[in-house]
Design a protein around this motif. Structure first.
Motif, short mmCIF file in Angstrom:
data_model
loop_
_atom_site.label_atom_id
_atom_site.label_comp_id
_atom_site.label_asym_id
_atom_site.label_seq_id
_atom_site.Cartn_x
_atom_site.Cartn_y
_atom_site.Cartn_z
N ILE A 152 0.86 -1.18 0.00
CA ILE A 152 0.00 0.00 0.00
C ILE A 152 0.89 1.23 0.00
N GLY A 153 0.61 2.16 -0.92
CA GLY A 153 1.47 3.33 -1.08
C GLY A 153 1.01 4.55 -0.33
N GLY A 154 -0.28 4.62 0.03
CA GLY A 154 -0.80 5.79 0.70
C GLY A 154 -2.26 5.99 0.36
N TYR A 155 -2.68 7.27 0.25
CA TYR A 155 -4.08 7.61 0.06
C TYR A 155 -4.31 8.31 -1.28
N LYS A 156 -5.57 8.29 -1.74
CA LYS A 156 -5.96 8.94 -2.99
C LYS A 156 -7.29 9.65 -2.79
N MET A 157 -7.43 10.83 -3.40
CA MET A 157 -8.72 11.52 -3.38
C MET A 157 -8.96 12.18 -4.73
N PHE A 158 -10.23 12.41 -5.05
CA PHE A 158 -10.65 13.07 -6.30
C PHE A 158 -11.14 14.49 -5.97
N LEU A 159 -10.63 15.47 -6.70
CA LEU A 159 -11.06 16.85 -6.47
C LEU A 159 -11.89 17.41 -7.62
N ASP A 160 -11.89 16.75 -8.78
CA ASP A 160 -12.75 17.19 -9.88
C ASP A 160 -12.88 16.06 -10.88
N GLY A 161 -13.28 16.40 -12.10
CA GLY A 161 -13.59 15.38 -13.08
C GLY A 161 -12.71 15.41 -14.32
N SER A 162 -13.37 15.35 -15.48
CA SER A 162 -12.71 15.12 -16.76
C SER A 162 -12.80 16.35 -17.66
N PRO A 163 -11.68 16.79 -18.25
CA PRO A 163 -11.75 17.95 -19.15
C PRO A 163 -12.51 17.66 -20.44
N GLN A 164 -12.33 16.46 -21.02
CA GLN A 164 -13.06 16.16 -22.23
C GLN A 164 -14.54 15.90 -21.94
N GLY A 165 -14.85 15.52 -20.69
CA GLY A 165 -16.23 15.33 -20.28
C GLY A 165 -16.86 16.59 -19.72
N ARG A 166 -16.09 17.69 -19.69
CA ARG A 166 -16.55 19.00 -19.21
C ARG A 166 -16.97 18.96 -17.74
N THR A 167 -16.29 18.12 -16.94
CA THR A 167 -16.53 18.13 -15.50
C THR A 167 -15.29 18.56 -14.72
N ALA A 168 -14.16 18.77 -15.40
CA ALA A 168 -12.98 19.33 -14.72
C ALA A 168 -13.33 20.71 -14.19
#
Length: 531
Positions: free
Chosen positions: A272-288
Motif C-alpha cells: 500500500i502506497g498511501g491515500y488517494k482523493m478526487f477533487l474534480d472530473g474530466s476535461p473532455q467530459g466537461r466536469t474538470a
C-alpha cells in the motif's frame, strides 16, 4: 548469476550507456562494457545489440479496473448510438447472458459519436429490459438502464449528490446518465465477478502491462474489494510485477481493519502506497473544475467534488499518518484547491516532510501553481497523451490558447520539478512509450501542433517514466536507473528512442520485459507482425 551481453543499455543515469551487466539474486551487481573476471562463469544472455532501458514505471493507473474491462463489452469503436446497441447485443449473444445478468460496456466516447452527446437509458432500452451499464472512456461518467437504476435503488427523482450530477429528461426525471460522485456511487451496486474469475482477469492485465515494458504498476483507487483482490493475488504468487495500491481516503477507515499501510516494503510484490482523493472530473467530459468558464457557456466552470474543509482534513490525515497523498486534479480550480489547502495544513502542522504528494493529471495547472509545488515537494504526474487522444476536444472546450497549455511539461522542467507521465489505464492502454512520443511531439489527431513551447526532449520524457517515477514512489534507491545495487528491472526495445526520428517513437515495440532478473514477457514473432 546471469550475464547480459552485447546490449545497448541506456542506464538513465547521467546519460551513461553500457553494453553488459551482471545480475545476481534479482539485483544488478555490475554494469559496464567489460565483464570482470569474477563474473565470467555466469549464464550468458546475448542481446544481439538490442536496446535496454530501465523497467518502465507506471506512475498512475487502475490495475484491477483494467482487469475488469476484459469481461466487458468494448464500445470504444462506437460512432453512433446504434453502434453501441449493436455491440451490446452481440456481446449478450456471444456470452449467452440471461435476462437477469448484468451487462457492462466500457470505453464509449461521446465526442466521437454522430449524435455528439451522451447516450441515455432510452438508448439502452433497445438492448432489452435488463441491467446494463456503460462507462465513458474517461471513467468519470456513464449510463445505466432503467432496470439497473432500479436495482441500485436510485429513485427517478433522486437529487444530485454533492460533487456529482444526474442527467434528466424534460420532466426532471433521471434519464440514466450519471457523472462523478453520482456515477461512482452507482458503481458500488454493480456485481463484481467471482474471485476466481478476477484472478484470471488479473493475470491477463499483468501480461498487458508487461507487454509495454512495465515492471511497477499502480492501482490508483483501492476500496476494500479491490484490496481483497490484490491481497489474494499476492498470496497466490500471481503478481509478477510490483503493484502499489492507493487507498481511497474515504474508504480508509474500513480498510484499516484489514491492513495498515506499511511504507515501501512489498509482500509478494504488493504494498500500500498511501491515500488517494478526487477533487474534480474530466476535461473532455466537461466536469474538470476550472477558474474560467468553458467555451460556449459563460456560466459553466465544471465543479469540485470535495469542500475545502474535507480536502484539508484529508491532507492533515495523510501527513499525521505519514502517508503519501495522491489527488486527482484536472482543472486549474481543483489544482488551486489542492495547493491552497496543502499550504495551509503544512503551516498548521509545521510539517517538515510532505512525503512527496502527487497531483494526478495536472492537465490545466498554471505555471504559477507549478511554482508553488516546489517547496511542497509536490509532483505533477501528467497525462500527456491527452494531447493526442483528446487535444482536439480540449480546443473545443477551452479554446486554442488554454488548450495549448495542457500538460505543461516544459514549464515543470524549467522550474526544476520532478514530474512523471502516466496513462490512467484503463482510460487508454498502458503504453508509456506513446506518452513519451506525445510529450515530445504534442500533435492532436487532427494534426494540430498543440502547445509547441511545452514540448520536451525524448531523454527527459524517458526520465519521467523511469527515474522520476521511481522518485515518486520513494523507490529511487531500487529502481529508475540501471546501476549496481539496484533491481534488475528492465525492458528490451526493438529501437533506440534516442536515435530514431521522434515521430517514430510511438512505434517502438517492447521485445522483452525482465523483473528482478527474470524474463516475465517475450514478444512472439506473430504478435509483432499483428501490431
Amino acid at each position: 548469476m546471469i550475464q547480459i551481453l552485447n546490449a545497448r543499455i541506456l542506464t538513465m543515469k547521467d546519460r551513461q550507456t553500457a553494453s553488459c551487466m551482471c545480475i545476481e539474486q534479482g539485483s544488478i551487481v555490475y554494469i559496464g562494457d567489460h565483464i570482470p573476471e569474477e563474473y565470467k562463469a555466469a549464464d550468458c544472455v546475448d542481446m544481439g545489440g538490442r536496446v535496454i532501458i530501465p523497467g518502465i514505471i507506471d506512475a498512475h493507473s487502475h490495475l484491477v479496473s483494467c482487469a475488469n474491462t476484459f469481461r466487458q463489452a468494448d464500445v470504444s469503436s462506437a460512432r453512433s448510438f446504434a453502434d453501441i446497441q449493436h455491440i451490446l447485443t452481440d456481446f449478450i449473444q456471444q456470452h449467452h447472458l440471461k435476462e437477469q445478468d448484468w451487462v457492462s460496456g466500457v470505453g464509449y466516447d461521446h465526442t466521437l459519436l454522430k449524435e455528439r452527446r451522451h447516450p441515455d437509458a432510452d438508448v439502452l432500452k433497445a438492448v432489452g429490459r435488463r441491467p446494463i451499464v456503460i462507462t465513458h472512456a474517461s471513467s468519470h461518467m456513464g449510463v445505466a438502464s432503467y432496470t439497473a437504476m432500479q436495482l441500485a435503488n436510485i429513485p427517478p427523482d433522486a437529487p444530485d449528490p454533492d460533487g456529482g450530477r444526474y442527467g434528466r429528461n424534460t420532466d426532471g426525471m433521471l434519464n440514466g446518465y450519471m457523472e462523478e460522485n453520482a456515477f461512482t456511487s452507482f458503481l458500488h451496486h454493480v456485481p463484481m465477478p467471482s474471485m476466481e474469475e478476477m484472478m484470471r482477469l488479473l493475470e491477463d492485465a499483468l501480461q498487458l502491462y508487461a507487454s509495454y515494458g512495465i515492471t511497477t504498476i499502480q492501482d490508483g483507487m483501492m476500496n476494500a474489494a479491490v484490496y481483497a483482490i490484490l491481497k489474494e493475488a499476492a498470496a497466490r504468487n500471481i503478481l509478477k510485477q510490483d503493484v502499489v495500491g492507493y487507498v481511497g481516503i474515504r474508504d480508509s477507515e474500513a480498510l484499516r481493519k484489514e491492513s495498515k499501510p506499511k511504507g515501501v516494503q512489498y509482500h509478494k510484490h504488493f504494498r500500500i502506497g498511501g491515500y488517494k482523493m478526487f477533487l474534480d472530473g474530466s476535461p473532455q467530459g466537461r466536469t474538470a473544475w476550472m477558474q474560467t468558464p468553458y467555451q460556449g457557456d459563460a456560466n459553466y466552470y465544471g465543479y469540485g467534488t470535495m469542500s475545502d474543509e474535507e480536502v484539508a482534513a484529508c491532507i492533515r490525515k495523510s501527513l499525521l499518518e505519514h502517508q503519501q497523498l495522491l489527488a486527482h486534479c484536472n482543472g486549474d480550480a481543483a489544482a488551486e484547491q489542492y495547493l491552497t489547502q496543502f499550504e495551509k495544513v503544512v503551516r498548521e502542522l509545521d510539517a517538515k516532510d510532505t512525503l512527496r504528494p502527487v497531483m494526478i493529471h495536472a492537465q490545466l495547472v498554471q505555471k504559477e501553481q507549478l511554482e508553488r509545488m516546489k517547496p511542497l515537494q509536490m509532483i505533477p504526474s501528467f497525462f500527456a497523451a491527452h494531447v493526442w487522444h483528446w487535444g482536439d476536444v480540449h480546443i473545443e472546450n477551452f479554446g486554442v490558447q488554454r488548450a495549448s497549455l495542457i500538460s505543461p511539461l516544459r514549464d515543470a522542467l524549467q522550474l526544476g520539478l520532478v514530474f512523471t507521465l502516466h496513462t490512467d489505464t484503463p482510460v487508454i492502454a498502458p503504453n508509456l512509450m506513446e506518452s513519451v512520443w506525445c510529450a515530445a511531439v504534442r500533435r492532436t489527431k487532427n494534426g494540430v501542433l498543440l502547445g509547441e513551447k511545452e514540448r520536451i526532449d525524448v531523454y527527459e520524457a524517458l526520465r519521467a517514466i523511469t527515474q522520476y517515477a521511481a522518485w515518486q514512489y520513494h523507490e529511487e534507491d531500487q529502481k529508475g536507473t540501471l546501476e549496481a545495487g539496484k533491481l534488475a528491472d528492465f525492458a528490451v526495445l526493438d529501437q533506440n528512442p534516442l536515435e530514431i526520428p521522434v515521430e517514430e517513437i510511438r512505434n517502438i515495440q517492447v521485445l522483452e520485459t525482465w523483473k528482478e532478473g527474470t524474463c516475465i514477457y517475450k514478444r512472439q514473432v506473430q504478435e509483432s507482425q499483428n501490431i
